[in-house]
Enzyme design. Structure first.
Site, PDB file in Angstrom:
ATOM      1  CE  LYS A 293      -1.707   1.648   3.896  1.00  9.95           C
ATOM      2  NZ  LYS A 293      -1.419   2.928   4.383  1.00  9.95           N
ATOM      3  CG  ASN A 294       2.267   2.779   3.588  1.00  9.33           C
ATOM      4  OD1 ASN A 294       1.179   3.182   3.203  1.00  9.33           O
ATOM      5  ND2 ASN A 294       2.505   2.674   4.551  1.00  9.33           N
TER       6      ASN A 294
ATOM      7  CB  CYS B  70      -5.354  10.804  11.026  1.00 14.54           C
ATOM      8  SG  CYS B  70      -3.874  10.100  11.377  1.00 14.54           S
TER       9      CYS B  70
ATOM     10  NE  ARG C 144       0.579  10.818   9.950  1.00 10.76           N
ATOM     11  CZ  ARG C 144      -0.108   9.931   9.484  1.00 10.76           C
ATOM     12  NH1 ARG C 144      -1.233   9.386   9.770  1.00 10.76           N
ATOM     13  NH2 ARG C 144       0.400   9.261   8.295  1.00 10.76           N
TER      14      ARG C 144
ATOM     15  CG  ASP D 231       2.970   1.709   9.357  1.00 13.76           C
ATOM     16  OD1 ASP D 231       3.365   1.996   8.393  1.00 13.76           O
ATOM     17  OD2 ASP D 231       2.693   2.628  10.168  1.00 13.76           O
TER      18      ASP D 231
ATOM     19  NE  ARG E 212      -7.371   4.570   4.864  1.00 21.03           N
ATOM     20  CZ  ARG E 212      -6.779   5.687   5.763  1.00 21.03           C
ATOM     21  NH1 ARG E 212      -7.028   5.893   6.945  1.00 21.03           N
ATOM     22  NH2 ARG E 212      -5.804   6.316   5.243  1.00 21.03           N
TER      23      ARG E 212
HETATM   24  C1  EPZ Z   1       4.194   7.244   6.105  1.00 22.34           C
HETATM   25  O1  EPZ Z   1       3.356   8.097   6.676  1.00 22.34           O
HETATM   26  C2  EPZ Z   1       3.011   5.811   6.064  1.00 22.34           C
HETATM   27  N1  EPZ Z   1       2.204   6.341   5.220  1.00 22.34           N
HETATM   28  C3  EPZ Z   1       2.712   5.389   7.547  1.00 22.34           C
HETATM   29  O2  EPZ Z   1       1.844   4.463   7.329  1.00 22.34           O
HETATM   30  C4  EPZ Z   1       3.857   5.266   8.405  1.00 22.34           C
HETATM   31  O3  EPZ Z   1       3.506   5.142   9.620  1.00 22.34           O
HETATM   32  C5  EPZ Z   1       4.889   6.485   8.675  1.00 22.34           C
HETATM   33  O4  EPZ Z   1       5.292   6.914   7.174  1.00 22.34           O
HETATM   34  C6  EPZ Z   1       6.080   6.360   9.082  1.00 22.34           C
HETATM   35  O5  EPZ Z   1       6.892   5.298   8.555  1.00 22.34           O
HETATM   36  C7  EPZ Z   1       2.173   6.072   3.907  1.00 22.34           C
HETATM   37  O6  EPZ Z   1       3.406   5.921   3.210  1.00 22.34           O
HETATM   38  C8  EPZ Z   1       1.082   6.412   3.112  1.00 22.34           C
HETATM   39  P1  EPZ Z   1       6.192  10.286   8.229  1.00 22.34           P
HETATM   40  P2  EPZ Z   1       3.785   9.819   6.882  1.00 22.34           P
HETATM   41  O7  EPZ Z   1       6.342  11.824   7.468  1.00 22.34           O
HETATM   42  O8  EPZ Z   1       4.880   9.913   5.472  1.00 22.34           O
HETATM   43  C9  EPZ Z   1       6.299  13.852  11.524  1.00 22.34           C
HETATM   44  C10 EPZ Z   1      -0.121   2.972   7.616  1.00 22.34           C
HETATM   45  O9  EPZ Z   1      -0.531   2.453   8.651  1.00 22.34           O
HETATM   46  N2  EPZ Z   1       5.960  14.785  10.411  1.00 22.34           N
HETATM   47  O10 EPZ Z   1       7.355   9.682   8.317  1.00 22.34           O
HETATM   48  O11 EPZ Z   1       2.971  10.560   7.013  1.00 22.34           O
HETATM   49  C11 EPZ Z   1       4.899  13.132  11.586  1.00 22.34           C
HETATM   50  O12 EPZ Z   1       4.080  13.539  12.466  1.00 22.34           O
HETATM   51  C12 EPZ Z   1       0.520   4.504   7.640  1.00 22.34           C
HETATM   52  O13 EPZ Z   1       0.348   2.197   6.663  1.00 22.34           O
HETATM   53  C13 EPZ Z   1       6.411  16.311  10.660  1.00 22.34           C
HETATM   54  O14 EPZ Z   1       6.382  16.621  11.715  1.00 22.34           O
HETATM   55  O15 EPZ Z   1       4.922   9.689   7.983  1.00 22.34           O
HETATM   56  C14 EPZ Z   1       5.459  11.793  12.377  1.00 22.34           C
HETATM   57  O16 EPZ Z   1       5.728  12.165  13.715  1.00 22.34           O
HETATM   58  C15 EPZ Z   1       0.169   5.362   9.088  1.00 22.34           C
HETATM   59  N3  EPZ Z   1       6.317  17.023   9.696  1.00 22.34           N
HETATM   60  C16 EPZ Z   1       6.806  11.620  11.992  1.00 22.34           C
HETATM   61  O17 EPZ Z   1       7.361  12.916  11.466  1.00 22.34           O
HETATM   62  C17 EPZ Z   1       5.957  16.594   8.382  1.00 22.34           C
HETATM   63  O18 EPZ Z   1       5.938  17.704   7.584  1.00 22.34           O
HETATM   64  C18 EPZ Z   1       6.925  10.604  10.802  1.00 22.34           C
HETATM   65  O19 EPZ Z   1       5.904  10.778   9.911  1.00 22.34           O
HETATM   66  C19 EPZ Z   1       5.846  15.364   8.092  1.00 22.34           C
HETATM   67  C20 EPZ Z   1       5.975  14.337   9.166  1.00 22.34           C
END
Ligand code: EPZ
Length: 428
Positions: free
Chosen positions: A22-23, A124, A129, A314, A406
Site C-alpha cells: 500500500k505505502n 488523524c 500529522r 506500523d 484501507r
Molecule cells: C508514512 O506516513 C506511512 N504512510 C505511514 O503508514 C507510516 O506510519 C509513516 O510513514 C512512518 O513510517 C504512507 O506511506 C502512506 P512521516 P507519513 O512523514 O509519511 C512527523 C500506515 O499504517 N512529520 O514519516 O505521514 C509526523 O507527525 C501508515 O500504513 C512532521 O512533523 O509519516 C510523524 O511524527 C500510518 N512534519 C513523523 O514525522 C511533516 O511534514 C514521521 O512521519 C511530516 C511528518
C-alpha cells in the site's frame, strides 16, 4: 456498517499470498504526473486507499486503465496511468480529508505544472500529522507556499523548480517522497540529507530511474538527484507489502501456527523478523517467501519503534496483540506518532493486561484472551484486534472495519484459507 466476526482458538497453517505494498503504491501512483507518457504499475493491491488515489488522479486529468491479475498466483492488478495533460492542479478537501496520502501530488504537480493547490490533510487518529517538512522542502526547490482557507497554494518560480539542498531535521517518509518526485524534474542538482530509508522510498527511486530520472545514493539517507527536462514511459512492479507480511506473521505467532508468507521480501523486514525470532518464532527464508512457525511459548520483548531499518511503527499494534499472550512482560515504546495506542483499551476489553505511560506501553502476558465486540479506530489498530480475535476464546466482532479495508486486501479470504473461522457481515 460491515463488521468482521471471528471465532478464535484455531491454529493457522498454510500459505498467505502477500499483496503489493500500500505505502509503495500510494507514492508510485503520483509519479504518473511527472510525464505525458504511460506509466504502468503491476502487482497493484485492491485497497480502498489505492482506489481513492486512482480517483484523485482522474480528477487531475490522468487517464487510468486497469486490468485484473494476469495469472493465477499474481493477484495484483495492472494499472496504466497517462497524464497527457493536467486538467486540474487542485486536490480538493473532500478527497484529501479521507486520504491524507493525497499530499503526495504536491511535488509532482509543482514539478510538472508549476503550481499546486492541495487541501491541508488535517490530523488523524494516530496524530496531528503536520506537513511542514513537505512545505519547507518545496521551498528549498524554489517554490512559494501560501496557506489560505485550509489549502496549500504552491507556485514554482517562472523557470520552474530548481535543484536545492534539503536537510530534514527528522526523518519523514512522505516528505522524502514528495521532494524526490519534485527534484526529478527540477533544473539542476538536489541533495536530500537525512532522507527516509524505508523500502517504499527505494521502490520509488527504482520507478523514477526506470522513467529516466538520475538518482544516486538509493537506499541511503543522502540522496542526490540530477533533474531532467522530462521523464518517459515505464513499467514498474510494486514491491510486496512488508507490513501486511509482518501482520500475518503475527497471526501465525498468536495462534501457534505455521504460515508461508508467499512473495514476502525478507530484506525489507529485518527488524520485524528479528523481533519474531526473539519472541520465539522459527523464521526461515524460502524460495517462494518467508515461513513463520510457532514452536513453543511466546517470549516477551522490549521494542522501540523508529525509522527504517529499525522496528517500524506500523507493526507496533500487531506485535502488542501477539505479546499480550507472551510468557512475561514486554515494553513497547512508540517514538514516531503521539497517539498510536488506540488499540490498547480495546485489547484490554479482551483481557489483555497493558499499561500505557506516555509513549511507553507495558504488556504483561496473560494466559488467554476472550472474544468481545471491539471497535477499530485506525488501520493497524484494527489489525491488532483481528489478531487478538484469532487467538481469543469465543467470538470477537470487530466494528468499523472500513479502516481494515484501507490496508489489507481480501483479509478474510486470506485468513479463512489458512484455517481461521472468520466472516464479514453487513451490520446495522
Ligand atoms: C508514512 O506516513 C506511512 N504512510 C505511514 O503508514 C507510516 O506510519 C509513516 O510513514 C512512518 O513510517 C504512507 O506511506 C502512506 P512521516 P507519513 O512523514 O509519511 C512527523 C500506515 O499504517 N512529520 O514519516 O505521514 C509526523 O507527525 C501508515 O500504513 C512532521 O512533523 O509519516 C510523524 O511524527 C500510518 N512534519 C513523523 O514525522 C511533516 O511534514 C514521521 O512521519 C511530516 C511528518
Amino acid at each position: 456498517m460491515d463488521r468482521i466476526i471471528i471465532r478464535g482458538g484455531r491454529r493457522l497453517e498454510g500459505r498467505v499470498p502477500i499483496s503489493g505494498a500500500k505505502n509503495a503504491a500510494l507514492t508510485l501512483l503520483p509519479c504518473a504526473l511527472l510525464t505525458d507518457e504511460p506509466l504502468t504499475l503491476t502487482n497493484l493491491p485492491r485497497l480502498a486507499d489505492v482506489d481513492g488515489f486512482g480517483h484523485l488522479m482522474n480528477e487531475l486529468g490522468v487517464a487510468t486503465t486497469i486490468a485484473g491479475a494476469r495469472n493465477g498466483t499474481d493477484f495484483g492488478r495492472r494499472m496504466t496511468l497517462t497524464a497527457e495533460r493536467i486538467a486540474s492542479t487542485t486536490a480538493p478537501y473532500d478527497i484529501v480529508r479521507r486520504m491524507r496520502a493525497s499530499i503526495l501530488v504536491l511535488g509532482p504537480l509543482l514539478a510538472r505544472e508549476g503550481e499546486a493547490t492541495v487541501s491541508l490533510p488535517g490530523g488523524c487518529a494516530i496524530g496531528n500529522r503536520p506537513i511542514d517538512l513537505h512545505l519547507r522542502a518545496m521551498e528549498a526547490l524554489g517554490a512559494e507556499i501560501e496557506l489560505t482557507a485550509g489549502y496549500v497554494r504552491a507556485h514554482a518560480p517562472a523557470g520552474g523548480l530548481r535543484g536545492g539542498r534539503v536537510t530534514f531535521p527528522i526523518v519523514s517518509v512522505g516528505a522524502t517522497e514528495n521532494v524526490l518526485m519534485a527534484a526529478a524534474l527540477a533544473r539542476g542538482e538536489t541533495v536530500i540529507e537525512n532522507a527516509a530509508r524505508e523500502p517504499e522510498i527505494t521502490d520509488l527511486c527504482h520507478c523514477l530511474i526506470a522513467m529516466g530520472a538520475e538518482i544516486d545514493g538509493v537506499g541511503g539517507d543522502r540522496l542526490v538527484i540530477q533533474g531532467r527536462d522530462r521523464l518517459h514511459a515505464a513499467e514498474h512492479r510494486i514491491m510486496p507489502d512488508r507490513i501486511e507480511a509482518g501482520s500475518y506473521a503475527c497471526a501465525a505467532a498468536i495462534t501457534g501456527g505455521d504460515l508461508l508468507l508467499e512473495g514476502a521480501d525478507a530484506g525489507a523486514m529485518t527488524a520485524i523478523l528479528d523481533g519474531l525470532t526473539e519472541a520465539g518464532l522459527t523464521v526461515t527464508v524460502e524460495a517462494d517467501g518467508i515461513r513463520v512457525r510457532a514452536d513453543g511459548p511466546l517470549r516477551p520483548l522490549t521494542l522501540s519503534t523508529a525509522p527504517f531499518p529499525a522496528f517500524p511503527t506500523d507493526m507496533q499494534a500487531q506485535f502488542m496483540a501477539m505479546l499480550a499472550l507472551a510468557e512475561g512482560t514486554s515494553v513497547l515504546t512508540e517514538t514516531i506518532f503521539e497517539n498510536r495506542y488506540m488499540h490498547v483499551p480495546e485489547l484490554a476489553r479482551m483481557g489483555a493486561d497493558i499499561q500505557v505511560h506516555g509513549r511507553t506501553a507495558t504488556v504483561t502476558g496473560v494466559a488467554r484472551l476472550t472474544g468481545a465486540p471491539v471497535m477499530a479506530t485506525d488501520l493497524r489498530a484494527s489489525m491488532s484486534l483481528v489478531l487478538a480475535g484469532l487467538a481469543a476464546e469465543g467470538e470477537t466482532q470487530v466494528l468499523r472495519i472500513y479502516h481494515l479495508d484501507r490496508g489489507y486486501e481480501r483479509l478474510e479470504d486470506k485468513l479463512s484459507a489458512v484455517g481461521a473461522d472468520i466472516e464479514r457481515t453487513g451490520g446495522d
